[in-house]
Design a protein around this motif. Structure first.
Motif, PDB file in Angstrom:
ATOM      1  N   ARG A 379       0.822  -1.215   0.000  1.00 29.49           N
ATOM      2  CA  ARG A 379       0.000   0.000   0.000  1.00 29.49           C
ATOM      3  C   ARG A 379       0.857   1.266   0.000  1.00 29.49           C
ATOM      4  O   ARG A 379       0.514   2.262  -0.632  1.00 29.49           O
ATOM      5  N   LEU A 380       2.005   1.213   0.690  1.00 29.75           N
ATOM      6  CA  LEU A 380       2.929   2.362   0.638  1.00 29.75           C
ATOM      7  C   LEU A 380       3.420   2.566  -0.789  1.00 29.75           C
ATOM      8  O   LEU A 380       3.486   3.695  -1.295  1.00 29.75           O
ATOM      9  N   ALA A 381       3.760   1.446  -1.438  1.00 28.99           N
ATOM     10  CA  ALA A 381       4.286   1.524  -2.803  1.00 28.99           C
ATOM     11  C   ALA A 381       3.232   2.076  -3.755  1.00 28.99           C
ATOM     12  O   ALA A 381       3.521   2.915  -4.616  1.00 28.99           O
ATOM     13  N   GLN A 382       2.000   1.611  -3.595  1.00 28.58           N
ATOM     14  CA  GLN A 382       0.932   2.113  -4.472  1.00 28.58           C
ATOM     15  C   GLN A 382       0.755   3.620  -4.284  1.00 28.58           C
ATOM     16  O   GLN A 382       0.630   4.373  -5.251  1.00 28.58           O
ATOM     17  N   ALA A 383       0.794   4.051  -3.028  1.00 26.25           N
ATOM     18  CA  ALA A 383       0.640   5.490  -2.751  1.00 26.25           C
ATOM     19  C   ALA A 383       1.822   6.276  -3.319  1.00 26.25           C
ATOM     20  O   ALA A 383       1.658   7.404  -3.796  1.00 26.25           O
ATOM     21  N   ALA A 384       3.013   5.677  -3.277  1.00 27.25           N
ATOM     22  CA  ALA A 384       4.201   6.345  -3.833  1.00 27.25           C
ATOM     23  C   ALA A 384       4.032   6.530  -5.345  1.00 27.25           C
ATOM     24  O   ALA A 384       4.377   7.581  -5.901  1.00 27.25           O
ATOM     25  N   VAL A 385       3.501   5.512  -6.003  1.00 23.49           N
ATOM     26  CA  VAL A 385       3.289   5.602  -7.453  1.00 23.49           C
ATOM     27  C   VAL A 385       2.241   6.674  -7.763  1.00 23.49           C
ATOM     28  O   VAL A 385       2.439   7.498  -8.672  1.00 23.49           O
ATOM     29  N   HIS A 386       1.153   6.691  -7.007  1.00 25.58           N
ATOM     30  CA  HIS A 386       0.131   7.724  -7.235  1.00 25.58           C
ATOM     31  C   HIS A 386       0.746   9.124  -7.114  1.00 25.58           C
ATOM     32  O   HIS A 386       0.477  10.007  -7.925  1.00 25.58           O
ATOM     33  N   ALA A 387       1.555   9.314  -6.081  1.00 26.36           N
ATOM     34  CA  ALA A 387       2.157  10.636  -5.841  1.00 26.36           C
ATOM     35  C   ALA A 387       3.066  11.039  -6.995  1.00 26.36           C
ATOM     36  O   ALA A 387       3.005  12.159  -7.501  1.00 26.36           O
ATOM     37  N   ALA A 388       3.921  10.092  -7.394  1.00 31.96           N
ATOM     38  CA  ALA A 388       4.896  10.406  -8.456  1.00 31.96           C
ATOM     39  C   ALA A 388       4.195  10.691  -9.777  1.00 31.96           C
ATOM     40  O   ALA A 388       4.556  11.640 -10.485  1.00 31.96           O
ATOM     41  N   MET A 389       3.194   9.890 -10.117  1.00 36.35           N
ATOM     42  CA  MET A 389       2.488  10.105 -11.391  1.00 36.35           C
ATOM     43  C   MET A 389       1.800  11.466 -11.405  1.00 36.35           C
ATOM     44  O   MET A 389       1.609  12.063 -12.470  1.00 36.35           O
TER      45      MET A 389
END
Ligand code: ATP
Ligand code: MG
Length: 440
Positions: A379-389
């Motif tokens: 879930r941290l990784a998914q949130a990191a991807v959302h932020a970066a995109m």
């Protein structure tokens, strides 16, 4: 105390691309899943904390930008190129974070150009490390079966301008950095260098600390797995010392500046008689000192287990001058000193002693993440991807107050998170061990 201004996350620019998650979302109501850009995650979670701010308006209270998917993106998923790097020491869950970043990019955003840089920042400098590898869903499928990191890691300073040159050369739009405080300082330096050169490169961190000592991010990933593993050693120590005459077990666990692992591992089974952490000073000698208290405990109960965080008691031995490749101080051997002191003290008082030493050290950081940590990493990784995109940069993903949030790197590297000697965690430890409140 951190201010609202310090918590503002930098963005690379206006978000103009529709999120490919739209199909997902369309199946639900129009606002399902997307983060409301105007919403904020509060730092304060009690009324008294809020009141202590003297009645300032809610929109001026320090708060975080929420994590989660955005309706509009800064990067065009069809053209986005991504790099991932892991730096610093090992921690359970690194492979889970790598896997989830790759899967989120591939499956949900349709981003398929993902480079894994090898051996930390060294792998971002051409010629310094093995060549980067291509990360695909099939490559990452089973990497979480093992601990460690498939990308490898390293310590030691690298040239930030050279790293940015390489990112430009490879046309990397987003760099995910999974690492500790040093790695985040490096990520900040890379983001700053990109900013100075006016490059639209997003640098997003997933903070890693087995000691749980990074502030403002809630609990760090891998921490739960780590203390569960440490608790096994404490249980082993308990069994050993109970079978011995004058049994004393010393279990050294990780925790350079913060004693969270020692506290939680000790609380897991109520097997510890003493927990020694860097935040709470103690003496060895004197009526209230550890040695006299330990002798008393062994007399009363037949045995005792001491859980020692590696950074505890450093003030009782000569300061270490050694540093590692990244410039971090190498701690002195307090565990060795303590064992010698216990042996001498029991001898001086003519008490029988069977001293057993346990150092689960590297064991606890090399195991795979437990299921709860795997979920958390994902879930941290998914949130990191959302932020970066969405073009966020120079930030890390955290979960303060159990909400995913964006936190600027500059604030997470400013201080450390520690066990509060006046807080409820330490009180739980005192209640569980029945060790004296004050051994100083
Ligand atoms: P941990 O201490 O939890 O194992 P860490 O990320 O703090 O992890 P370090 O070895 O201290 O581990 O740092 C990781 C990498 O970050 C190293 O290559 C180090 O040189 C680099 N680094 C640290 N600080 C900076 C900085 N200010 N600028 C650039 N790079 C940095
Ligand atoms: Mg560090």
């Amino acid at each position: 105390m951190v201010t609202l201004e310090e918590l503002q996350v930098r963005t690379l620019g206006e978000c103009t691309y529709d999120s490919p998650l739209a199909d997902y979302v369309a199946a639900r109501s129009t606002n399902a899943y997307y983060v409301a850009e105007t919403d904020r995650v509060l730092i304060d979670d009690t009324i008294s904390l809020l009141q202590a701010r003297g009645g300032i308006p809610l929109d001026e209270v320090p708060s975080f930008e929420p994590g989660g998917p955005r309706r509009k993106l800064f990067f065009d998923p069809k053209k986005t190129k991504v790099g991932i790097v892991t730096c610093g020491g090992l921690c359970p869950g690194l492979n889970d974070v790598i896997r989830a970043i790759v899967l989120e990019l591939f499956e949900h955003y349709g981003v398929t150009d993902i480079t894994g840089f090898k051996n930390g920042y060294a792998g971002l400098v051409p010629g310094k490390s093995p060549d980067p590898i291509t990360l695909t869903p099939s490559f990452v499928e089973t990497i979480t079966d093992r601990g460690g990191t498939v990308l490898g890691s390293s310590r030691g300073g690298q040239s930030v301008p050279q790293i940015v040159d390489n990112l430009v050369h490879r046309e990397i739009d987003i760099l995910f950095v999974i690492g500790g405080d040093g790695s985040m300082r490096g990520a900040h330096a890379i983001a700053e260098e990109a900013l100075e050169r006016n490059l639209p490169i997003a640098v997003v961190g997933v903070p890693k600390t087995i000691d749980n000592d990074i502030p403002l991010i809630g609990t760090s990933f891998g921490f739960q797995t780590a203390y569960a593993k440490a608790a096994e050693s404490i249980k082993g120590a308990r069994v050993e010392v109970e079978a011995a005459i004058g049994g004393v077990g010393v279990v050294k666990v990780m925790g350079r500046a913060a004693g969270f692992i020692a506290c939680y591992a000790a609380l897991a089974n109520h097997d510890a008689d003493f927990v020694l952490i860097p935040e709470v000073p103690f003496n060895l000698q004197g009526e209230n000192g550890l040695l006299a208290t330990l002798r008393k405990r062994v007399k009363e109960r037949g045995s005792a287990v001491i859980v020692l965080a590696e950074g505890a008691g450093q003030d009782l031995i000569p300061a270490s001058r050694r540093t590692d490749a990244s410039g971090n101080t190498v701690l002195g051997d307090f565990a060795g000193f303590l064992r010698a002191q216990i042996a001498r003290d029991f001898k001086d008082h003519d008490e029988p002693l069977t001293l057993r030493y346990f150092d689960p050290g590297y064991m606890i950081r090399s195991v795979p993440a437990d299921p709860a940590d795997s979920v958390y990493c994902t879930r941290l990784a998914q949130a990191a991807v959302h932020a970066a995109m969405a073009g966020r940069t120079d930030m890390v993903i955290g979960r303060p107050r159990h909400r995913f949030a964006h936190v600027p790197i500059s604030v997470v590297v400013k201080n450390t998170q520690n066990v509060n000697p006046d807080g409820d965690l330490w009180l739980s430890v005192l209640e569980s061990t029945a060790q004296p409140f004050d051994m100083s």
